[in-house]
Design an enzyme around this catalytic site. Structure first.
Site, mmCIF file in Angstrom:
data_model
loop_
_atom_site.group_PDB
_atom_site.id
_atom_site.type_symbol
_atom_site.label_atom_id
_atom_site.label_comp_id
_atom_site.label_asym_id
_atom_site.label_seq_id
_atom_site.Cartn_x
_atom_site.Cartn_y
_atom_site.Cartn_z
ATOM 1 N NE ARG A 181 -3.065 -3.135 0.457
ATOM 2 C CZ ARG A 181 -3.320 -4.179 1.247
ATOM 3 N NH1 ARG A 181 -2.481 -4.507 2.225
ATOM 4 N NH2 ARG A 181 -4.391 -4.903 1.048
ATOM 5 C CG ASP A 210 -2.588 -7.052 -1.121
ATOM 6 O OD1 ASP A 210 -3.705 -6.983 -1.686
ATOM 7 O OD2 ASP A 210 -2.446 -7.444 0.042
ATOM 8 C CG HIS A 281 -5.607 -9.632 -1.218
ATOM 9 N ND1 HIS A 281 -6.164 -8.375 -1.140
ATOM 10 C CD2 HIS A 281 -6.101 -10.330 -0.151
ATOM 11 C CE1 HIS A 281 -6.944 -8.300 -0.066
ATOM 12 N NE2 HIS A 281 -6.937 -9.474 0.543
ATOM 13 C CD GLU A 344 -9.446 -9.395 3.505
ATOM 14 O OE1 GLU A 344 -10.015 -8.786 4.428
ATOM 15 O OE2 GLU A 344 -8.531 -8.893 2.821
ATOM 16 C CD1 TRP A 410 -6.584 -13.639 8.990
ATOM 17 C CD2 TRP A 410 -7.486 -11.620 9.299
ATOM 18 N NE1 TRP A 410 -7.513 -13.438 7.982
ATOM 19 C CE2 TRP A 410 -8.076 -12.199 8.144
ATOM 20 C CE3 TRP A 410 -7.889 -10.342 9.681
ATOM 21 C CZ2 TRP A 410 -9.051 -11.550 7.390
ATOM 22 C CZ3 TRP A 410 -8.858 -9.695 8.932
ATOM 23 C CH2 TRP A 410 -9.422 -10.295 7.798
ATOM 24 C CE1 TYR A 435 -4.266 -8.613 12.155
ATOM 25 C CE2 TYR A 435 -5.124 -7.068 10.532
ATOM 26 C CZ TYR A 435 -4.726 -8.353 10.885
ATOM 27 O OH TYR A 435 -4.772 -9.370 9.954
ATOM 28 C CG PHE A 436 1.111 -3.251 16.040
ATOM 29 C CD1 PHE A 436 0.234 -3.711 17.006
ATOM 30 C CD2 PHE A 436 2.422 -3.699 16.084
ATOM 31 C CE1 PHE A 436 0.639 -4.603 17.990
ATOM 32 C CE2 PHE A 436 2.849 -4.575 17.049
ATOM 33 C CZ PHE A 436 1.960 -5.036 18.018
ATOM 34 C CG ASP A 437 -3.931 -1.807 10.664
ATOM 35 O OD1 ASP A 437 -3.965 -2.598 11.630
ATOM 36 O OD2 ASP A 437 -4.620 -1.971 9.643
ATOM 37 C CD1 TRP A 486 -2.792 -5.173 8.603
ATOM 38 C CD2 TRP A 486 -2.042 -5.701 6.575
ATOM 39 N NE1 TRP A 486 -2.735 -6.548 8.526
ATOM 40 C CE2 TRP A 486 -2.283 -6.902 7.290
ATOM 41 C CE3 TRP A 486 -1.567 -5.779 5.265
ATOM 42 C CZ2 TRP A 486 -2.063 -8.157 6.748
ATOM 43 C CZ3 TRP A 486 -1.339 -7.037 4.718
ATOM 44 C CH2 TRP A 486 -1.589 -8.208 5.457
ATOM 45 C CB THR A 487 1.383 0.723 5.083
ATOM 46 O OG1 THR A 487 1.443 0.033 3.823
ATOM 47 C CG2 THR A 487 2.356 0.102 6.054
ATOM 48 C CD GLU A 488 -4.696 -1.066 4.173
ATOM 49 O OE1 GLU A 488 -5.264 -2.122 3.895
ATOM 50 O OE2 GLU A 488 -3.951 -0.934 5.185
#
Length: 775
Positions: A181, A210, A281, A344, A410, A435-437, A486-488
């Site tokens: 991302r 992804d 993905h 997913e 997860w 989840y560190f986001d 995750w870096t969105e």
């Protein structure tokens, strides 16, 4: 081996400068298993000589190289291999440091023993990792100010004498980074690994492919980089705003970059685990090679976040492609694990693809879920031939799994528990704790995040091995846990660090230290000391540990609304105001829950230990504030954090799900008991309109009243007009005729199923409501 000898004297010092000492409680993170403090100090003031046996250099030299490079620049040393250290060395006037391979066969793989005496520092281990972790502990014994380049010169370094036996609680101690991302350079990835290694985290999960980009060079398929690594633009702001920056974005790692990172990590006892997503993905890969899809494309690299229907098809050319990709991946990553994703994966295209339907029949499969399991097992068998162990997200359990893939759980811990019962190795990484986001403080005090709320103390209280859901024999399959980033919404590396730390340090202690000895007050006290260490290393981190948090509750008898305030650390006091002014040390001192009688409360922690932000809570006070209610359709989630989220005095906010009460497919039908006949002239309710998040306005709102709670009659009804704004709050207000009532019933009719053309077409629609205001 050539002997490297660097003769060294510590630099001269100003005569008035006192010696720096560590005569204070140890602040090591993660906390060692067994420590026996001893009297005295090891004083280094002239020359430090490092001894090791050359025969064991392959295990020892990485730790020595790291130790000497990480020492403060003013320390000098000499290295002497092939020198047998005996009792005479202990009598030497010069302190010596001895690295010695253990002869004890009961040593755990990553175990080390550390002995610090006045004239000797001895490290005993049986593996490269053991020596490396001993060095990390030793470096933490050095006073943090020795890392300060502005510190004046000094002549004496004192280390506390002690004896330590240390080893990890769990084998797999992971940290993940999404570089799809948003992309991060090789030097930034190395810095990420550096901090991991300092705190004994040993698995770096590198999310390389992804929908939004393909970040690893594959020589056989150059279009993966030429096309798949670039997207035309990126989302900005919250997902539901659907705003884009109209700026091309790209980046990838060459195979030389990959080798450099893998080698760098190996020197620090970190295994790099690549993730190559399949079968879902896959938009970036399909944009480069559309023939790998079910419908042939064309496709573009995804510019928005989320899940996409187009996935890898199940034909032989697809498997030839994936196996060729994995051939190169296996050569680049010599470690044990390869992560293949598996999460997913919509089955939409497979259901309408004649080739996939033929595959289901020829393989004797029941449905598309079993087709996914067949897909995963085929890839698993291929990788097993390469000597690799597959990791997949817990969705790969759907449809059954015959192989020995390791499950990364997860979606809660349930998938991990089910996998352990089937004798699969499990890595716990539930979104609730790992989840560190997610936000680590109240959203109004934080930069934009994915959602959720995972403060550092919640991470610290995570138990990766369930206490009562598994037998002792099944618990051994829980091999560890992992923090995911995750870096969105994370554009630069400074923000990466802010989101990872200090939560990654809390997880490191959870995974290394004995759970029976774990203590939050002890950890938080040590953690504050490590903030200075991180700062001097140029590592950004979150100060949210020093912020005040709040909870709302109502007295069960009087129904008076109260707000309780809390702090994560034991030091300091909470000060608050109720007149809108900012709190300071002259304000009210918090000691017990505060009755909510005004429209605003502000609170702040004053401890002197770090910066803190002011918490502000606004309230809408009315005749139903704090009253309980009965729901015809009880909630399973999204309750605004209380049992009375519809009457807690707090109104919902845009893009903050935790401030709303939500119903999936069901109506909001709430009955309030006003406790006595009450004159009511106005009733209002807010609804959230966020279609891209499956949240829709109700069809209508209806108000009914009753004197006895049994017989209700309607007094008002209002059709809700759909609003086209993608992320908006709609208020419905009723002006009632003059009358008194005891019971009030509010019904908002859910549309039930997401309408055609919506992103969630055919799924259950959510209805989100907030405060029921009665005036």
């Amino acid at each position: 081996m050539k002997t490297e000898t660097i003769g060294i004297l510590l630099l001269p010092v100003l005569l008035w400068l006192p010696a720096v000492t560590t005569a204070q409680p140890l602040t090591i993170i993660p906390e060692p298993q067994l420590v026996s403090p001893q009297r005295g100090n090891c004083i280094i003031k002239g020359k430090l000589t490092i001894h090791y046996q050359n025969a064991d250099s392959i295990l020892i030299l990485p730790a020595i190289r790291y130790f000497t490079s990480a020492l403060p620049s003013k320390i000098r040393y000499s290295i002497k291999p092939d020198i047998k250290v005996n009792i005479q060395a202990l009598a030497s006037p010069v302190p010596v440091m001895i690295f010695e391979k253990t002869k004890k066969d009961f040593f755990r793989n990553e175990q080390y023993n550390l002995l610090v005496q006045p004239k000797v520092i001895r490290i005993e281990a049986g593996s490269q990792a053991g020596f490396f972790y001993a060095v990390q502990t030793l470096l933490q014994l050095i006073p943090v100010e020795f890392l300060n380049p502005e510190m004046p010169e000094w002549s004496i370094l004192e280390l506390p004498c002690l004896e330590m036996e240390d080893y990890p609680y769990l084998e797999y101690r992971g940290l993940h980074l999404d570089v799809v991302r948003h992309f991060f350079s090789v030097s930034e990835v190395k810095k990420y690994i550096d901090v991991m290694a300092q705190y004994k985290l040993n698995r770096f999960h590198w999310h390389l492919t992804d929908d939004q980009g393909w970040r690893i060079e594959i020589k056989k398929y150059p279009k993966l980089i030429e096309i798949g690594s670039n997207r035309s633009e990126s989302m900005t702001g919250a997902y539901d705003d659907q705003q884009f920056d109209n700026t091309p974005y790209g980046g990838y790692y060459t195979q030389e970059d990959i080798r450099e990172v893998v080698s760098y990590a190996a020197e620090r006892s970190v295994e790099v685990i690549p993730e190559i997503e399949m079968p879902g993905h896959a938009m970036a890969a399909l944009a480069a090679y559309p023939e790998l899809s079910c419908n042939g494309g064309p496709f573009e690299v995804a510019t928005s976040w989320g899940v996409f229907d187009d996935v890898f098809c199940t034909t032989e050319p697809v498997f030839r492609f994936l196996e060729s990709v994995l051939e190169e991946v296996c050569e680049l990553f010599p470690g044990r694990y390869i992560h293949i994703g598996g999460d997913e994966c919509p089955k939409t295209r497979w259901k309408t693809c004649s080739l996939c339907q033929t595959r289901i029949k020829t393989e004797g499969l029941k449905d598309e879920n079993e087709l996914q399991s067949w897909f995963v097992q085929r890839i698993e068998k291929f990788l097993e031939q390469k000597g690799k162990q597959v990791i997949g997200w817990d969705e790969i359990l759907e449809g059954g799994l015959d192989g020995k893939a390791t499950i990364m759980s997860w979606r809660g811990t349930e998938g991990g528990i089910a996998a352990a019962r089937q004798h699969h190795d499990v890595i716990m990484t539930p979104g609730s704790h790992c989840y560190f986001d997610h936000y680590q403080a109240s959203p109004e005090l934080s930069p934009l995040a994915f959602g959720g709320y995972t403060p550092v103390d919640k991470v610290y209280h995570f138990s990766p091995v369930p206490d009562d859901s598994l037998t002792p024999e099944q618990k051994v399959y829980i091999i560890g846990a992992q923090g995911n980033l995750w870096t969105e919404y994370i554009i630069d590396f400074s923000h990466v660090q802010y989101m990872a730390y200090p939560r990654a340090l809390a997880l490191a202690e959870v995974l290394w230290s004995n759970p029976e000895h774990r203590n939050w007050d002890s950890f938080s006290s040590r953690l504050i000391q490590h903030f200075r260490r991180l700062q001097l290393q140029g590592v950004n981190y979150s100060n949210d540990l020093f912020n005040v948090t709040s909870a709302i509750f109502a007295d069960s008898v009087s129904h008076q609304l109260f707000i309780s305030l809390s702090k994560q650390i034991k030091d300091g006091r909470i000060y608050f105001t109720t007149n809108g002014s900012d709190p300071d040390s002259t304000s009210f001192v918090y000691s017990e829950p505060v009755p909510v009688k005004t429209s605003q409360l502000k609170a702040k922690l004053i401890s002197g230990l770090g910066p803190t932000k002011t918490l502000s809570r606004n309230f809408r006070l009315h005749k139903a504030t704090g009253l309980p209610y009965e729901l015809t359709f009880p909630l399973k989630q999204y309750d605004a954090g209380t049992a009375f989220g519809l009457t807690d005095g707090i109104t919902g906010k845009v893009s903050q799900y935790n401030t709303w009460v939500g119903f999936s497919g069901n109506d909001l039908e709430a009955t309030l008991d006003l406790r006595e006949n009450t004159e009511v002239r106005k009733v209002s309710v807010n609804f959230y309109n966020k279609n891209r998040a499956w949240i829709f306005l109700p069809q209508y709102l209806e108000i009914s009243v009753s004197d006895d709670g049994m017989d209700f009659y309607p007094v008002a009804r209002q059709e809700i007009i759909s609003n086209e704004e993608p992320n908006s709050i709609i208020n419905s207000t009723f002006i009632l005729p003059d009358q008194k009532m005891r019971f009030l019933r509010i019904r908002a009719k859910n549309i039930g199923i997401c309408p055609p053309g919506s992103v969630c077409e055919g799924q259950k629609a959510w209805l989100f409501a907030d405060e029921i205001v009665v005036e």
